[in-house]
Structures are given as structure tokens and as C-alpha cells.
Design a protein around this motif. Structure first.
Motif, PDB file in Angstrom:
ATOM      1  N   LEU A  67       4.190   6.169  -1.198  1.00  0.00           N
ATOM      2  CA  LEU A  67       4.729   7.003  -0.130  1.00  0.00           C
ATOM      3  C   LEU A  67       6.146   6.592   0.240  1.00  0.00           C
ATOM      4  N   THR A  68       6.452   5.304   0.159  1.00  0.00           N
ATOM      5  CA  THR A  68       7.814   4.855   0.450  1.00  0.00           C
ATOM      6  C   THR A  68       8.802   5.394  -0.573  1.00  0.00           C
ATOM      7  N   THR A  69       8.461   5.303  -1.851  1.00  0.00           N
ATOM      8  CA  THR A  69       9.377   5.840  -2.865  1.00  0.00           C
ATOM      9  C   THR A  69       9.478   7.354  -2.754  1.00  0.00           C
ATOM     10  N   LEU A  70       8.417   8.008  -2.295  1.00  0.00           N
ATOM     11  CA  LEU A  70       8.466   9.453  -2.070  1.00  0.00           C
ATOM     12  C   LEU A  70       9.447   9.787  -0.948  1.00  0.00           C
ATOM     13  N   GLU A  71       9.343   9.034   0.160  1.00  0.00           N
ATOM     14  CA  GLU A  71      10.277   9.224   1.277  1.00  0.00           C
ATOM     15  C   GLU A  71      11.722   9.033   0.847  1.00  0.00           C
ATOM     16  N   ASN A  72      11.934   8.083  -0.051  1.00  0.00           N
ATOM     17  CA  ASN A  72      13.290   7.688  -0.410  1.00  0.00           C
ATOM     18  C   ASN A  72      13.975   8.648  -1.383  1.00  0.00           C
ATOM     19  N   LEU A  73      13.256   9.643  -1.885  1.00  0.00           N
ATOM     20  CA  LEU A  73      13.875  10.574  -2.829  1.00  0.00           C
ATOM     21  C   LEU A  73      15.084  11.238  -2.190  1.00  0.00           C
ATOM     22  N   ASP A  74      16.189  11.204  -2.886  1.00  0.00           N
ATOM     23  CA  ASP A  74      17.434  11.785  -2.390  1.00  0.00           C
ATOM     24  C   ASP A  74      17.434  13.285  -2.688  1.00  0.00           C
ATOM     25  N   TYR A  75      16.730  14.011  -1.833  1.00  0.00           N
ATOM     26  CA  TYR A  75      16.621  15.465  -1.962  1.00  0.00           C
ATOM     27  C   TYR A  75      16.421  16.013  -0.555  1.00  0.00           C
ATOM     28  N   PRO A  76      17.046  17.142  -0.206  1.00  0.00           N
ATOM     29  CA  PRO A  76      16.940  17.647   1.168  1.00  0.00           C
ATOM     30  C   PRO A  76      15.483  17.838   1.575  1.00  0.00           C
ATOM     31  N   GLN A  77      15.077  17.145   2.600  1.00  0.00           N
ATOM     32  CA  GLN A  77      13.670  17.188   2.973  1.00  0.00           C
ATOM     33  C   GLN A  77      13.235  18.543   3.519  1.00  0.00           C
ATOM     34  N   ASP A  78      14.174  19.304   4.069  1.00  0.00           N
ATOM     35  CA  ASP A  78      13.807  20.636   4.556  1.00  0.00           C
ATOM     36  C   ASP A  78      13.575  21.620   3.406  1.00  0.00           C
ATOM     37  N   ARG A  79      13.827  21.180   2.184  1.00  0.00           N
ATOM     38  CA  ARG A  79      13.565  22.005   1.004  1.00  0.00           C
ATOM     39  C   ARG A  79      12.386  21.445   0.209  1.00  0.00           C
ATOM     40  N   ILE A  80      11.638  20.565   0.861  1.00  0.00           N
ATOM     41  CA  ILE A  80      10.436  19.980   0.258  1.00  0.00           C
ATOM     42  C   ILE A  80       9.223  20.284   1.137  1.00  0.00           C
ATOM     43  N   ALA A  81       8.160  20.769   0.515  1.00  0.00           N
ATOM     44  CA  ALA A  81       6.864  20.900   1.186  1.00  0.00           C
ATOM     45  C   ALA A  81       5.939  19.851   0.592  1.00  0.00           C
ATOM     46  N   ILE A  82       5.246  19.136   1.443  1.00  0.00           N
ATOM     47  CA  ILE A  82       4.306  18.098   1.007  1.00  0.00           C
ATOM     48  C   ILE A  82       2.889  18.662   1.064  1.00  0.00           C
ATOM     49  N   TRP A  83       2.165  18.545  -0.025  1.00  0.00           N
ATOM     50  CA  TRP A  83       0.770  19.039  -0.096  1.00  0.00           C
ATOM     51  C   TRP A  83      -0.079  17.956  -0.736  1.00  0.00           C
ATOM     52  N   ILE A  84      -0.919  17.341   0.073  1.00  0.00           N
ATOM     53  CA  ILE A  84      -1.721  16.206  -0.393  1.00  0.00           C
ATOM     54  C   ILE A  84      -3.207  16.495  -0.161  1.00  0.00           C
ATOM     55  N   LYS A  85      -3.996  16.231  -1.172  1.00  0.00           N
ATOM     56  CA  LYS A  85      -5.451  16.336  -1.048  1.00  0.00           C
ATOM     57  C   LYS A  85      -6.051  14.978  -1.410  1.00  0.00           C
ATOM     58  N   SER A  86      -7.003  14.543  -0.599  1.00  0.00           N
ATOM     59  CA  SER A  86      -7.645  13.265  -0.874  1.00  0.00           C
ATOM     60  C   SER A  86      -9.149  13.394  -0.645  1.00  0.00           C
ATOM     61  N   ASP A  87      -9.927  12.802  -1.554  1.00  0.00           N
ATOM     62  CA  ASP A  87     -11.375  12.990  -1.477  1.00  0.00           C
ATOM     63  C   ASP A  87     -12.117  11.745  -1.958  1.00  0.00           C
ATOM     64  N   HIS A  88     -13.366  11.619  -1.487  1.00  0.00           N
ATOM     65  CA  HIS A  88     -14.302  10.605  -1.971  1.00  0.00           C
ATOM     66  C   HIS A  88     -13.688   9.196  -2.006  1.00  0.00           C
ATOM     67  N   ASN A  89     -13.151   8.783  -0.865  1.00  0.00           N
ATOM     68  CA  ASN A  89     -12.525   7.462  -0.796  1.00  0.00           C
ATOM     69  C   ASN A  89     -13.513   6.409  -0.330  1.00  0.00           C
ATOM     70  N   GLU A  90     -13.426   5.245  -0.948  1.00  0.00           N
ATOM     71  CA  GLU A  90     -14.246   4.104  -0.560  1.00  0.00           C
ATOM     72  C   GLU A  90     -13.385   2.958  -0.042  1.00  0.00           C
ATOM     73  N   ASP A  91     -12.077   3.205   0.098  1.00  0.00           N
ATOM     74  CA  ASP A  91     -11.171   2.172   0.592  1.00  0.00           C
ATOM     75  C   ASP A  91     -10.434   2.712   1.820  1.00  0.00           C
ATOM     76  N   ASN A  92      -9.238   2.212   2.096  1.00  0.00           N
ATOM     77  CA  ASN A  92      -8.498   2.563   3.304  1.00  0.00           C
ATOM     78  C   ASN A  92      -7.529   3.724   3.099  1.00  0.00           C
ATOM     79  N   THR A  93      -7.710   4.486   2.039  1.00  0.00           N
ATOM     80  CA  THR A  93      -6.813   5.603   1.742  1.00  0.00           C
ATOM     81  C   THR A  93      -6.688   6.570   2.909  1.00  0.00           C
TER      82      THR A  93
END
Length: 585
Positions: A67-93
Motif C-alpha cells: 500500500l505504501t508503494t501504491l500511495e507513492n506512485l507519481d500519478y495524479p490521484q484524482d485520476r485514479i480509482a481504487i477498487w479492492i476486494k478481499s476475502d477469506h482472511n485468516e490474518d490481519n488483512t
């Protein structure tokens, strides 16, 4: 990393990230915990929009870095949509994604953020034997979610979708901008893993991976550019303005595997998949086996972090917000040695920064030895120190005399030997600052030296990294699985030394008949190829061995980009047949 310093020297493209918890956010103020990269380009608002899609399962150990390297991408953030799906976690995800999702909501800088978390119980799909089993239902879910991501990206009029896995680390923050600029329909940045694994296939036959003739050349960047390959995965940018896009529906009899089905579909629809290695983009963890464990994958992450640290000054960064989720580091120790020494030139803080970070990850506490800088040596200094080159010495390849850098390198090692004797250091690990470590380095070192005790090996010096001679005859040490009798070798990247070995190296009075340190060692264990040099040292009884396989290598080799030699590219100080007096260093 704590260490002691002693012995100063002689002086928008809406990017859909498939991970899961639904948070569609408007604009607001950032909290300040995560500071986005400042936009300096005048026309950044004209860049394509991207949906970044990421699917996450059981990635608590990688998420702070991802997530840190994702944040650091040098690209206008208002032109980025973030779409994350997470399922069946057994840890602290789940907790990490929720914490980060709330933070980026407070930023209000991304076009939109959608994080949907589908957790249990049950925490596993019904056909999963372990948390890491790649079962039929898991593949079906992945393919369904990726199809959903494409539909979302189209609905919000994104130009591209960027599929990225949560164990990909784009340390180059120009990655997204560079890929978009290529205006390709399906493209991936080539990712490194510290081994032969990467995020592309060079060949495919009957839906199975085939190693192509050019795979290693692409991986090693011996050829550079963008290459047509049959399959790319883990980080894939797709132009969704195109019609009849590749999908995950079976074309014929291909297996129920998302990356294979996508590749087969792309080919059937006339799309070219390309992987680009025109710059260094980032890294990817090699895949886990079904029977793997959370701890095993965390150790593999540690190995990769060490690899990144020795090449990238900032290593694998973690934002202040996410540091709380970083799993516990190894406590610092000297890993079984009385001392670990690191040699570094004061004018090379870049190397020290990288090595300090790598050793911190490895949990190795060290004593910093400020190297003798050969560029500051003069003929007068050498005379005052009583240093004289061995009469008749010439470099075996160039036939030159010793360089000032080689002299400084020898004196740096010499200081360590003196320190060992003065403070009765029984065993030491000695490291130069331009090395890369093999995976599981600490474990492998400890295994080697446990064996030396078990077989009662009588040793003075053990190479951990070196350059073998081409025709070396190096039989295995009796009853050993990890050690060979060493033949003539170059380099002093890293070695273990006993107090007795240090005394032997000093007792031979090498400053009065100086040769480069990597020539001195073979002389002292009587394996030098030059009989004249050997005869200058009457007692050649250093008991030397080498680990096999080696546990460290140079970060760069001659003629590679980034190669700098502080020994070879320096001036010649000695004059033929000069006679100098010896004094104390």
C-alpha cells in the motif's frame, strides 16, 4: 539498526485495485499521516484515468509495503480509482485495509476508493485444504471478481484498468506513468524476485510454462525494451477503451486458472501481451506452495526486502500509518560471531545506507569500520607507514602496479585483523559494503558454523563470497554438506575469520611486501598461482575453506550499469623498486 563505529580511517488512469470493503469516498482533507506525492507537471490533468484493481487474501505481511508503494506512485490521484476486494482472511488483512481505507477517505484525493471485505466464518472456501490452496472455487471467485472490476472501470469511464497483486512492490514511483505513456493495450512492468521467477512467461505449450531462449536475457536486462510474450500477470495494465476485451471465459480446454485463461483469451481476440524492462520497476514475491505457512511467506518477504535494500536506497518503504502493522523484525545480534564488521568508505554513504538497511532486516548487529580511502593516500603517507609493494608484483590481467584503492582496501581489512587481536575477538564476520545476500542468509550461515563444530573443523578463514578460479579443484570437506577446501580465489566480499587466523595474517608482515588482499589470502593458504609471490611469505599455513554454494555475491559486475570500483579505478602510488620503512598504522 544499532551499530558501533570504530577505527576511523586514515582520514487517474482510474486504477482498480482488486482487494475487498466498499468505501466510495468524496473529497476531503488529508489527515497528514500519509503524505501524497506533490504534482509538479503542468498537464497532469490530461493523463488517462485508471482503475487500480487488487484482490487480497491473507496478505497482512505484505500490505504495509504494497500500500505504501501504491500511495507513492507519481500519478495524479484524482485520476485514479481504487477498487479492492478481499476475502477469506485468516490474518490481519481486514484491519489493515480498513485502517488504510479510512485514511485515504480522509485524504479525499483519489477519484474514488472502493474496498470491499468479504470475511468469514468460514474463513476458507469449502474446497480449500489450507489457507493457500489454489482450489477450483478460489479460481472461480478470482475470475468473477476481475470481470466485475472491468465492468466497474467501464462504468466510471476509466481509460485503463491496472490489475496488481498485493505482493507486488513498485519501488519505482514512475511505473504507472511510464506504462501509460507506452500506449499499449496489454502491458506489464517486468518484476524481479531475487531469483529466476518473474511476472511473465517466455513460452507456453499446452497451457504449461516453457522457458524460452530469451527469458533469462530479458530477466537480466541483457536485452531491453518491450517484448511480445504469451503471458503476463501480477501487474497488468489494460486499455479498456478497446472493444472485445480479453476475459476469463474458456476458449477451448484451457485449465481453470485466471492468468492462463486471460492469456488464451487475449491471443484469441488478437491482443498482444508485452512485458517491459526498459527501466527497473519493482519486485514480486515468488508464489507459495499449497502446503506453505504464514511464517514461511513472511520469511520469503524478508528475503525480498533484503534484496531490495541493497539496490534501492530507501529499500521497501512503509508509511507512518502502516508501520504499526509491520510484523516483528529479527532482534539484532552478531548471529553467533563475537563481532560482525562492515567496511565502508566515508565518501560512500549510499552504500552504507543500503547495507545498514539490509543488515537491519537480517537482524545483524555490526561494528562499522571506516575504510582507508586510497584516494587520500600519498607516497609520503606510505613511506611513513612503512608500506612497500611486493617486489615484482604486477596485476595478473593488466600488468600494472597496485592502485591506491587496492592499498586502501588492504589497510581496511588489516585494521580489522588488528582490532581482533587487540580485543581478543575469537570469531568475526567481515563484510564489504557492495554485496547482495542469498535468501535465508542468516539461517544458512548459522547452519554452516553449526556444522563446523559438529565435525570439529580446524579453520582460520571461511569464504562466504568470492570469485572462484575457472579450473579450481575444490573437494568437499570430509563429512561436510556445506564446505569445500578452497582453491585460488578472488574477492573478499565476505568471510569469517578466527583470532588465530587474524594473528597469522598479521605475523606475515604483509605491509612490507604488499599485494592486494584478495591475492594475499591465497598466498597465505598456499594456493596462489604465482610461485614468486608465494616464496616471499615463508609461512603459508592459513587453514581456509569456502561455503558451497556461496552465500553472497557482488551487487554489480564489471561493465554492468551501476558498477563502480573504488579499487581498480584509482591511481598508482607505488614506484617500481621503492623502499619504505614500516611504522604503526
Amino acid at each position: 539498526m544499532t551499530h558501533s563505529s570504530v577505527l576511523s580511517s586514515v582520514k487517474f488512469a482510474l486504477v482498480a485495485i482488486l482487494c475487498s470493503t466498499l468505501i466510495n469516498r468524496g473529497f476531503g482533507q488529508k489527515s497528514g499521516n500519509l503524505v501524497p506525492i506533490k504534482d509538479d507537471d503542468a498537464d497532469r490533468s490530461t493523463l488517462p484515468t485508471i482503475l487500480i484493481a487488487c484482490l487480497v487474501r491473507n496478505k497482512a505481511h505484505t500490505l504495509p509495503y504494497f500500500l505504501t508503494t501504491l500511495e507513492n506512485l507519481d500519478y495524479p490521484q484524482d485520476r485514479i480509482a481504487i477498487w479492492i476486494k478481499s476475502d477469506h482472511n485468516e490474518d490481519n488483512t481486514t484491519q489493515i485495509l480498513r485502517t488504510w481505507g479510512q485514511e485515504v477517505q480522509d485524504w479525499g484525493l483519489y477519484h474514488s476508493v472502493s474496498i470491499e471485505i468479504i470475511d468469514g466464518p468460514p474463513f476458507r472456501q469449502s474446497d480449500q485444504e489450507t489457507a493457500f490452496t489454489w482450489s477450483s472455487k478460489r479460481f472461480q471467485l478470482i475470475m468473477r471478481l476481475k470481470e466485475e472490476a472491468v465492468k466497474v472501470a467501464k462504468k466510471i469511464w476509466a481509460d485503463y484498468i491496472f490489475f496488481i497483486d498485493a505482493d507486488v512492490f513498485l519501488v519505482n514511483n514512475q511505473t504507472l506513468k511510464n506504462l501509460v505513456a507506452k500506449q499499449k493495450d496489454l502491458v506489464a512492468p517486468m518484476l524481479l524476485s531475487g531469483g529466476m521467477y518473474s511476472n511473465f512467461w517466455g513460452g507456453m505449450k499446452d497451457y504449461y510454462y516453457v522457458r524460452s531462449d530469451n527469458y533469462k536475457d530479458i530477466l537480466d536486462s541483457k536485452i531491453t525494451g518491450c517484448f511480445d510474450v504469451p503471458l503476463i500477470h501480477s501487474a497488468v495494465l489494460m486499455n479498456i477503451r478497446k472493444k472485445n476485451l480479453p476475459n476469463y471465459h474458456p476458449v477451448s480446454d484451457e485449465p481453470e486458472d485466471d492468468i492462463i485463461r486471460f492469456a488464451v483469451s487475449a491471443k484469441a481476440k488478437g491482443f498482444t501481451m508485452e512485458v517491459c524492462n526498459d527501466m527497473e520497476y519493482g519486485y514480486v514475491l515468488s508464489p507459495m506452495e499449497d502446503e506453505s505457512s504464514f511464517n514461511a511467506d513472511n520469511i520469503r518477504l524478508q528475503n525480498l526486502r533484503v534484496e531490495i535494500a541493497v539496490y534501492w536506497p530507501d529499500g521497501l518503504p512503509v508509511s507512518d500509518l502502516l508501520k504499526q502493522f509491520v510484523q516483528q523484525q529479527n532482534p539484532p545480534s552478531t548471529i553467533g560471531f563475537d563481532q560482525t564488521y562492515l567496511i565502508n568508505l566515508q565518501r560512500r554513504p549510499d552504500r552504507l545506507q543500503k547495507m545498514d538497511h539490509a543488515l537491519e532486516i537480517l537482524g545483524i548487529d555490526y561494528t562499522l569500520i571506516e575504510a582507508v580511502d586510497g584516494t587520500e593516500l600519498t607516497e609520503e603517507t606510505l613511506e611513513q607507514l612503512g608500506i612497500k609493494q611486493l617486489e615484482g608484483y604486477r596485476d595478473p590481467f593488466s600488468q600494472r602496479l597496485m592502485t591506491s584503492g587496492e592499498i586502501g582496501c588492504f589497510l581496511s581489512h588489516y585494521k580489522i585483523w588488528e582490532h581482533m587481536v587487540k580485543f581478543h575477538v575469537n570469531t568475526a564476520l567481515i563484510l564489504e559494503d557492495d554485496v547482495r545476500f542469498e535468501p535465508y542468509f542468516v539461517y544458512q550461515v548459522q547452519r554452516v558454523f553449526e556444522e563446523t563444530s559438529n565435525i570439529f573443523l580446524d579453520w582460520d578463514l571461511i569464504y562466504l563470497g568470492r570469485k572462484r578460479s575457472q579450473n579450481a579443484k575444490e573437494p568437499w570437506v570430509e563429512n561436510s554438506q556445506y564446505l569445500v577446501h578452497v582453491d585460488y580465489s578472488y574477492w573478499t566480499l565476505g568471510y569469517a575469520l578466527t583470532l588465530r587466523g587474524a594473528k597469522k595474517l598479521l605475523a606475515a608482515n604483509p605491509l612490507e611486501k604488499l599485494v592486494p588482499v584478495d591475492e594475499y589470502f591465497p598466498i597465505m593458504f598456499d594456493k596462489s598461482n604465482n610461485m614468486t609471490w608465494k616464496m616471499a611469505y615463508e609461512k603459508r599455513d592459513l587453514k581456509a575453506f569456502s561455503v558451497e554454494p556461496l552465500l553472497m555475491y557482488p551487487t554489480h559486475y564489471t561493465n554492468e550499469p551501476g558498477y563502480i570500483s573504488d579499487t581498480e579505478r584509482s591511481s598508482i602510488l607505488f614506484q617500481p623498486n621503492c623502499t619504505l620503512k614500516r611504522d604503526e598504522l
